[in-house]
Design a protein around this motif. Sequence first.
Motif, mmCIF file in Angstrom:
data_model
loop_
_atom_site.group_PDB
_atom_site.id
_atom_site.type_symbol
_atom_site.label_atom_id
_atom_site.label_comp_id
_atom_site.label_asym_id
_atom_site.label_seq_id
_atom_site.Cartn_x
_atom_site.Cartn_y
_atom_site.Cartn_z
ATOM 1 N N THR A 232 0.823 -1.215 0.000
ATOM 2 C CA THR A 232 0.000 0.000 0.000
ATOM 3 C C THR A 232 0.855 1.264 0.000
ATOM 4 O O THR A 232 0.632 2.174 -0.802
ATOM 5 N N VAL A 233 1.842 1.332 0.875
ATOM 6 C CA VAL A 233 2.642 2.564 0.927
ATOM 7 C C VAL A 233 3.480 2.736 -0.343
ATOM 8 O O VAL A 233 3.645 3.851 -0.838
ATOM 9 N N CYS A 234 3.951 1.622 -0.899
ATOM 10 C CA CYS A 234 4.746 1.738 -2.133
ATOM 11 C C CYS A 234 3.869 2.174 -3.312
ATOM 12 O O CYS A 234 4.289 2.956 -4.154
ATOM 13 N N ARG A 235 2.648 1.662 -3.343
ATOM 14 C CA ARG A 235 1.729 2.077 -4.418
ATOM 15 C C ARG A 235 1.441 3.562 -4.319
ATOM 16 O O ARG A 235 1.497 4.292 -5.299
ATOM 17 N N LEU A 236 1.121 3.985 -3.101
ATOM 18 C CA LEU A 236 0.796 5.390 -2.886
ATOM 19 C C LEU A 236 1.983 6.278 -3.264
ATOM 20 O O LEU A 236 1.826 7.384 -3.775
ATOM 21 N N ALA A 237 3.185 5.779 -3.028
ATOM 22 C CA ALA A 237 4.395 6.557 -3.319
ATOM 23 C C ALA A 237 4.810 6.436 -4.788
ATOM 24 O O ALA A 237 5.829 6.988 -5.190
ATOM 25 N N ARG A 238 4.022 5.721 -5.573
ATOM 26 C CA ARG A 238 4.315 5.512 -7.004
ATOM 27 C C ARG A 238 5.706 4.927 -7.234
ATOM 28 O O ARG A 238 6.484 5.388 -8.075
ATOM 29 N N ARG A 264 0.934 -10.057 -6.760
ATOM 30 C CA ARG A 264 0.934 -9.702 -8.186
ATOM 31 C C ARG A 264 -0.477 -9.729 -8.752
ATOM 32 O O ARG A 264 -0.862 -8.830 -9.506
ATOM 33 N N SER A 265 -1.237 -10.743 -8.376
ATOM 34 C CA SER A 265 -2.578 -10.823 -8.971
ATOM 35 C C SER A 265 -3.465 -9.700 -8.427
ATOM 36 O O SER A 265 -4.256 -9.116 -9.159
ATOM 37 N N ASN A 266 -3.283 -9.319 -7.153
ATOM 38 C CA ASN A 266 -4.053 -8.183 -6.624
ATOM 39 C C ASN A 266 -3.731 -6.890 -7.362
ATOM 40 O O ASN A 266 -4.615 -6.096 -7.670
ATOM 41 N N LEU A 267 -2.430 -6.692 -7.623
ATOM 42 C CA LEU A 267 -2.036 -5.464 -8.316
ATOM 43 C C LEU A 267 -2.570 -5.452 -9.748
ATOM 44 O O LEU A 267 -3.016 -4.428 -10.259
ATOM 45 N N GLN A 268 -2.526 -6.635 -10.363
ATOM 46 C CA GLN A 268 -3.022 -6.732 -11.736
ATOM 47 C C GLN A 268 -4.525 -6.406 -11.786
ATOM 48 O O GLN A 268 -4.965 -5.638 -12.635
ATOM 49 N N ASP A 269 -5.244 -6.976 -10.825
ATOM 50 C CA ASP A 269 -6.691 -6.690 -10.765
ATOM 51 C C ASP A 269 -6.950 -5.202 -10.590
ATOM 52 O O ASP A 269 -7.933 -4.661 -11.095
ATOM 53 N N MET A 274 2.993 -1.539 -10.807
ATOM 54 C CA MET A 274 4.147 -1.718 -9.915
ATOM 55 C C MET A 274 4.582 -3.193 -9.905
ATOM 56 O O MET A 274 3.757 -4.092 -9.826
ATOM 57 N N GLU A 275 5.902 -3.420 -9.999
ATOM 58 C CA GLU A 275 6.402 -4.798 -9.972
ATOM 59 C C GLU A 275 6.643 -5.223 -8.525
ATOM 60 O O GLU A 275 7.089 -4.426 -7.713
ATOM 61 N N VAL A 276 6.360 -6.481 -8.237
ATOM 62 C CA VAL A 276 6.596 -7.006 -6.887
ATOM 63 C C VAL A 276 7.437 -8.268 -6.974
ATOM 64 O O VAL A 276 7.213 -9.113 -7.843
ATOM 65 N N ALA A 277 8.391 -8.393 -6.075
ATOM 66 C CA ALA A 277 9.161 -9.633 -5.971
ATOM 67 C C ALA A 277 9.550 -9.805 -4.511
ATOM 68 O O ALA A 277 9.373 -8.894 -3.702
#
Length: 605
Positions: A232-238, A264-269, A274-277
């Motif tokens: 969440t914080v990383c998404r908000l921070a772009r 990954r599937s949540n972000l895709q939905d 944003m890439e996650v690993a």
Amino acid sequence: MRVRVWGARGSLATPGPSTVRYGGNTSCFEITSPSGALIIIDCGTGMRELGQHLRAAQPAPHRGHILISHTHWDHIQGIPFFEPFFTPGNTWDLYAPKGVRQSLRQALEGQMQYSYFPVRLDELGAEIRFHELVEGTFQIADVTIRTRYLNHPALTFAYRLEAEGAAIVYASDHEPHSRHLADGTGHVAGEDLRHCEFLKSADLVIHDAQYLATEYPQKIGWGHSTVEYAITVCRLARVRRVVLTHHDPGRDDDAIDRIVANARSNLQDAGCAMEVAAAKEGTALSIAGTGIRTGGAECTDPAIAHASAFGNPLILIAVADRLAADTLLDAAHADQIPAMEVGSSDAVLRAIGEKAPTLIVLEQQEGAVGPLELCKKIRGLRAGRDLPVIVVADTEDAQKGMAAGVTDWLIRPFSSAYARTRMRAWLLRTAARWVRAPMPPDEEQRLATLHSLGILDTPAEQRFDRLTRLAAGILRVPVALVSLVDRERQWIKSAHGVDIRQTPRESSFCAHAVAARELLVVPDALADDRFGDNPEVAGGSRVRFYAGCPLFVGQSCVGTLCVLDVRPRQLSSEQVDLLKDVANLVERELQPTGPAVASNGHAAG
Ligand SMILES: [Zn+2]
Ligand SMILES: [Zn+2]
């Protein structure tokens, strides 16, 4: 910048068949800057193999920099096993948060005492230099590094590294400030929002994600993030890419795979790119910039954001709940910081004037006038304007808190260790070497005069540009400005040698000259307790020398004619007179009814 993972496990090394793919070693990351500088972040058990790799890859001497987030075991246990520390001729610079009553060296010596390890820290062959940091900015080779305190039961730093337009943030061992954010939903505000700002637009964030939201209720106060919060914080921070780290020792490889697949599937939905690993031992990444420009890439000695002194701290505690008050007193006592209990709101306000506290802890009480009202009153006091105010409560009301000027929340229940860390962080923050200019007593009148000139936000004019050029020429400095100090900003009417129109008032040198209504000369800003950690000095424009002569319109001091340099320097008395002469010419141009209005400013010079 290149990043290589040597250890990503949290808390305890966990080797074994079920952790083979992500690895069992505790935190250690290697970063190579564009110019080839070696920066290691954290010294967990992964550091041992990194040491062997360095030795094999190139012959000694080895030279490098090590950023330590904090001195919990899992972040320093690799130190006694790092071979390049044993080789004479090698040089290592170690950076870590400044402790309160214990130095970095003492903290590291602890784990190498006779009972625990056969070699003492001072017996290592390499030259090891210790640097203790507070929040601020410094430079290692071509990398600009910023520090920020995290929320963890030990003073812990996040590090932001920027070079050639790329930004990498390492933020491990961090718990959401607001516990309701642990499940990744809810409004991000206050300190969590500031955390986001620190991550802003980074190309890579390596973030603590030890727990899942479902596990968090059993782990409150342990100082770690959930996967949901990190995302969440990383998404908000772009953020462009997030790498989850500090894997729980109980998490096997398959479980980490599931966490990543799920994220990954949540972000895709959600349509988020944003890439996650998950951080995996042995992997390497190359991080290129997306266009963030950093300041100058010149090489400097590491200018450390050190706290010159812990000062004379005093904590004011206005907390009725006996258990909470005792916990806070315990915490202050553990750091030998004087603390004083005060009963009523009036007593708090009185004590601020009389005792000059450095930190206040208030309690939100059901039904009472409440700390938010009190906080507003504190902000209205001259001595209370910049004072850190922490509010103890059962739940946080971020929006109302922000409006009232609350600095931070301490949510019950909390341990003494936790309270201690929060209080330390705020005390050290205020010990930073950066003082905002005081408000001039005639502020409203002064602003009215400035605004009546109708000069703000007008285009550049030759009649001013001629004078800044003249000032820079005769004083042989690269930059001269006509700067007008507005309510929240300093606005530049004329700039010679630099292309700026305005900067924030809080970092303005001119605001100091305006408040004092007299000439201000700062021969070396880095060595000056008022300016050492000022962002204009520590980062951005790297001001080292400043001289500003106030400009008066009638009785009001509206701004300065100032000269700046990126090197320290002195002015002779003759040069001071010349600066005043040019300031006098600028003043004539500023007068609303044409030149030659008498000014009273320079006689006091
Ligand atoms: Zn840890
Ligand atoms: Zn820790």
